[in-house]
Motif scaffolding. Structure first.
Motif, PDB file in Angstrom:
ATOM      1  N   THR A 113       0.941  -1.362  -0.176  1.00 22.92           N
ATOM      2  CA  THR A 113       0.073  -0.105   0.010  1.00 22.92           C
ATOM      3  C   THR A 113       0.817   1.183   0.239  1.00 22.92           C
ATOM      4  OG1 THR A 113       0.002   0.414   2.426  1.00 22.92           O
ATOM      5  CG2 THR A 113      -1.648  -1.432   1.015  1.00 22.92           C
ATOM      6  N   ALA A 114       0.530   2.294  -0.223  1.00 22.25           N
ATOM      7  CA  ALA A 114       1.158   3.607   0.206  1.00 22.25           C
ATOM      8  C   ALA A 114       1.680   3.805   1.350  1.00 22.25           C
ATOM      9  CB  ALA A 114       0.308   5.178   0.110  1.00 22.25           C
ATOM     10  N   HIS A 115       1.261   3.005   2.338  1.00 20.56           N
ATOM     11  CA  HIS A 115       1.903   3.161   4.052  1.00 20.56           C
ATOM     12  C   HIS A 115       2.682   2.541   3.476  1.00 20.56           C
ATOM     13  CE1 HIS A 115       1.418   3.482   8.286  1.00 20.56           C
ATOM     14  NE2 HIS A 115       2.153   2.022   8.052  1.00 20.56           N
ATOM     15  N   VAL A 116       2.689   1.602   3.301  1.00 19.40           N
ATOM     16  CA  VAL A 116       4.498   0.591   3.551  1.00 19.40           C
ATOM     17  C   VAL A 116       5.291   1.159   2.569  1.00 19.40           C
ATOM     18  CG1 VAL A 116       5.409  -1.846   2.580  1.00 19.40           C
ATOM     19  CG2 VAL A 116       2.633  -1.843   3.368  1.00 19.40           C
ATOM     20  N   TRP A 117       5.089   1.695   1.377  1.00 13.32           N
ATOM     21  CA  TRP A 117       6.105   2.452   0.781  1.00 13.32           C
ATOM     22  C   TRP A 117       6.643   3.802   1.193  1.00 13.32           C
ATOM     23  CZ3 TRP A 117       8.389   0.035  -2.704  1.00 13.32           C
ATOM     24  CH2 TRP A 117       7.762  -1.300  -3.745  1.00 13.32           C
ATOM     25  N   ILE A 118       6.058   4.258   1.928  1.00 13.02           N
ATOM     26  CA  ILE A 118       5.492   5.256   3.097  1.00 13.02           C
ATOM     27  C   ILE A 118       6.607   4.792   4.277  1.00 13.02           C
ATOM     28  CG2 ILE A 118       5.616   7.275   4.211  1.00 13.02           C
ATOM     29  CD1 ILE A 118       3.205   7.333   2.386  1.00 13.02           C
ATOM     30  N   GLY A 119       6.819   4.421   4.350  1.00  9.58           N
ATOM     31  CA  GLY A 119       7.419   3.634   5.802  1.00  9.58           C
ATOM     32  C   GLY A 119       8.750   3.394   5.387  1.00  9.58           C
ATOM     33  N   GLY A 120       8.905   2.292   4.064  1.00 11.79           N
ATOM     34  CA  GLY A 120      10.064   2.321   3.517  1.00 11.79           C
ATOM     35  C   GLY A 120      10.829   3.097   3.140  1.00 11.79           C
ATOM     36  N   ALA A 121      10.446   4.369   3.012  1.00 10.34           N
ATOM     37  CA  ALA A 121      11.300   4.979   2.484  1.00 10.34           C
ATOM     38  C   ALA A 121      11.640   5.948   3.686  1.00 10.34           C
ATOM     39  CB  ALA A 121      10.929   6.679   1.579  1.00 10.34           C
ATOM     40  N   VAL A 122      11.116   6.170   5.021  1.00  8.36           N
ATOM     41  CA  VAL A 122      11.321   6.480   5.403  1.00  8.36           C
ATOM     42  C   VAL A 122      12.500   5.796   6.401  1.00  8.36           C
ATOM     43  CG1 VAL A 122      10.494   6.773   8.821  1.00  8.36           C
ATOM     44  CG2 VAL A 122       9.330   7.764   6.002  1.00  8.36           C
ATOM     45  N   PHE A 123      12.001   4.517   6.296  1.00  9.36           N
ATOM     46  CA  PHE A 123      12.654   3.760   7.131  1.00  9.36           C
ATOM     47  C   PHE A 123      14.472   3.481   6.598  1.00  9.36           C
ATOM     48  CE2 PHE A 123      15.527  -0.532   7.944  1.00  9.36           C
ATOM     49  CZ  PHE A 123      15.728  -0.505   8.862  1.00  9.36           C
ATOM     50  N   ALA A 124      14.969   4.059   5.034  1.00 13.31           N
ATOM     51  CA  ALA A 124      15.935   4.215   4.058  1.00 13.31           C
ATOM     52  C   ALA A 124      16.521   5.606   4.748  1.00 13.31           C
ATOM     53  CB  ALA A 124      15.754   3.814   2.774  1.00 13.31           C
ATOM     54  N   LEU A 125      16.296   6.609   4.237  1.00 15.36           N
ATOM     55  CA  LEU A 125      16.332   7.547   4.737  1.00 15.36           C
ATOM     56  C   LEU A 125      16.912   8.102   6.241  1.00 15.36           C
ATOM     57  CD1 LEU A 125      13.448   9.635   2.937  1.00 15.36           C
ATOM     58  CD2 LEU A 125      15.942   9.372   2.444  1.00 15.36           C
ATOM     59  N   ILE A 126      15.793   7.538   7.082  1.00 15.75           N
ATOM     60  CA  ILE A 126      16.621   7.767   8.706  1.00 15.75           C
ATOM     61  C   ILE A 126      18.015   7.015   9.079  1.00 15.75           C
ATOM     62  CG2 ILE A 126      15.266   5.716   9.559  1.00 15.75           C
ATOM     63  CD1 ILE A 126      16.072   8.962  11.114  1.00 15.75           C
ATOM     64  N   LEU A 127      17.740   5.968   8.249  1.00 12.24           N
ATOM     65  CA  LEU A 127      18.970   5.382   8.217  1.00 12.24           C
ATOM     66  C   LEU A 127      20.262   6.534   7.879  1.00 12.24           C
ATOM     67  CD1 LEU A 127      18.908   1.580   7.299  1.00 12.24           C
ATOM     68  CD2 LEU A 127      18.982   2.741   9.394  1.00 12.24           C
ATOM     69  N   LEU A 128      19.901   6.540   5.897  1.00  4.70           N
ATOM     70  CA  LEU A 128      20.890   7.569   5.554  1.00  4.70           C
ATOM     71  C   LEU A 128      21.173   8.975   6.472  1.00  4.70           C
ATOM     72  CD1 LEU A 128      22.540   8.882   3.463  1.00  4.70           C
ATOM     73  CD2 LEU A 128      20.199   9.477   2.719  1.00  4.70           C
ATOM     74  N   HIS A 129      20.102   9.738   7.306  1.00  6.36           N
ATOM     75  CA  HIS A 129      20.293  10.629   8.103  1.00  6.36           C
ATOM     76  C   HIS A 129      21.453  10.106   9.068  1.00  6.36           C
ATOM     77  CE1 HIS A 129      19.201  14.332  10.137  1.00  6.36           C
ATOM     78  NE2 HIS A 129      18.586  13.538  11.036  1.00  6.36           N
ATOM     79  N   LEU A 130      21.416   8.905   9.435  1.00  6.07           N
ATOM     80  CA  LEU A 130      21.764   8.831  10.914  1.00  6.07           C
ATOM     81  C   LEU A 130      23.720   8.882  10.040  1.00  6.07           C
ATOM     82  CD1 LEU A 130      19.907   5.915  12.904  1.00  6.07           C
ATOM     83  CD2 LEU A 130      20.743   8.191  13.393  1.00  6.07           C
ATOM     84  N   ILE A 131      24.212   8.046   9.197  1.00  2.07           N
ATOM     85  CA  ILE A 131      25.408   7.995   8.309  1.00  2.07           C
ATOM     86  C   ILE A 131      25.923   9.590   8.341  1.00  2.07           C
ATOM     87  CG2 ILE A 131      26.241   6.841   6.988  1.00  2.07           C
ATOM     88  CD1 ILE A 131      24.327   4.662   6.379  1.00  2.07           C
ATOM     89  N   VAL A 132      24.989  10.520   7.370  1.00  2.00           N
ATOM     90  CA  VAL A 132      25.147  11.464   7.337  1.00  2.00           C
ATOM     91  C   VAL A 132      25.548  12.087   9.147  1.00  2.00           C
ATOM     92  CG1 VAL A 132      24.568  14.004   6.983  1.00  2.00           C
ATOM     93  CG2 VAL A 132      23.931  11.738   5.381  1.00  2.00           C
ATOM     94  N   ARG A 133      24.448  12.506   9.877  1.00  4.02           N
ATOM     95  CA  ARG A 133      25.498  12.919  10.839  1.00  4.02           C
ATOM     96  C   ARG A 133      26.195  12.509  12.163  1.00  4.02           C
ATOM     97  NH1 ARG A 133      21.340  14.935  15.249  1.00  4.02           N
ATOM     98  NH2 ARG A 133      22.462  14.410  17.416  1.00  4.02           N
ATOM     99  N   LEU A 134      26.631  11.075  11.561  1.00  9.47           N
ATOM    100  CA  LEU A 134      27.665  10.451  12.298  1.00  9.47           C
ATOM    101  C   LEU A 134      29.113  10.827  11.027  1.00  9.47           C
ATOM    102  CD1 LEU A 134      27.312   6.811  12.866  1.00  9.47           C
ATOM    103  CD2 LEU A 134      27.593   8.203  14.414  1.00  9.47           C
ATOM    104  N   ILE A 135      28.452  11.379  10.300  1.00 13.28           N
ATOM    105  CA  ILE A 135      30.325  11.495   9.442  1.00 13.28           C
ATOM    106  C   ILE A 135      30.065  13.549   9.152  1.00 13.28           C
ATOM    107  CG2 ILE A 135      30.933  11.985   6.933  1.00 13.28           C
ATOM    108  CD1 ILE A 135      29.674   9.668   6.377  1.00 13.28           C
ATOM    109  N   GLN A 136      29.096  14.030   9.682  1.00 17.58           N
ATOM    110  CA  GLN A 136      28.883  15.298   9.140  1.00 17.58           C
ATOM    111  C   GLN A 136      28.471  16.281  11.135  1.00 17.58           C
ATOM    112  OE1 GLN A 136      25.760  16.983   6.806  1.00 17.58           O
ATOM    113  NE2 GLN A 136      26.775  16.276   4.732  1.00 17.58           N
TER     114      GLN A 136
END
Length: 162
Positions: free
Chosen positions: A51-74
């Protein structure tokens, strides 16, 4: 982790994109039980029945992982200068709780959706509701900092700094 005066343009973009997607996920949820029942009734696989909810949740998960990596680096800025130790501790633990919920909530949803683990779906719903409440508290405190204490906290999340 390095300390900064403010957040980078990438960090700010990720922050607001994730916030919008979390709101979208909340407004597109049907309740895990009903969504799983529909998927099972139609015979769709996890991906076919997304569903749209599942796709959006997957995007949140991927982006928050990216955000955490960026936070560790920057890195990230420390407490606002002049903050009391209690306010600084509340901000630290509030952010930790937000990050935990932003990682665990979609992970539980994926476990329920793709793995068919119904108890994970029930906890996902509870954590999703908790994530919304904590996010609203985060927004209220940001507005409080900006409009009552006038300490420039929100400026750090709206104007990129090197």
């Amino acid at each position: 982790m390095p300390r900064r005066n403010g957040y980078s343009a990438l960090q700010i973009t990720l922050h607001w994109l994730i916030a919008v997607l979390i709101a979208a996920a909340w407004f597109t949820h049907e309740g895990m039980g009903r969504a799983l029942e529909k998927r099972i009734e139609t015979g769709a696989s996890g991906i076919e029945g997304n569903t749209a909810h599942v796709w959006i949740g997957g995007a949140v998960f991927a982006l928050i992982l990216l955000h955490l990596i960026v936070r560790l680096i920057q890195g990230a800025p420390g407490p606002v200068p002049g903050s009391s130790p209690m306010i600084a501790a509340a901000a630290l633990w509030g952010h930790r709780l937000l990050y935990l919920l932003m990682v665990v909530t979609p992970a539980l949803g994926a476990t329920a959706w793709y793995g068919g683990v119904e108890p994970a779906g029930e906890v996902h719903e509870l954590f999703g509701f908790t994530l919304i409440l904590v996010s609203l508290g985060h927004a209220v405190m940001a507005l409080w900092h900006q409009n009552v204490w006038k300490d420039g906290t929100m400026t750090r999340m709206t104007k990129p700094q090197a």
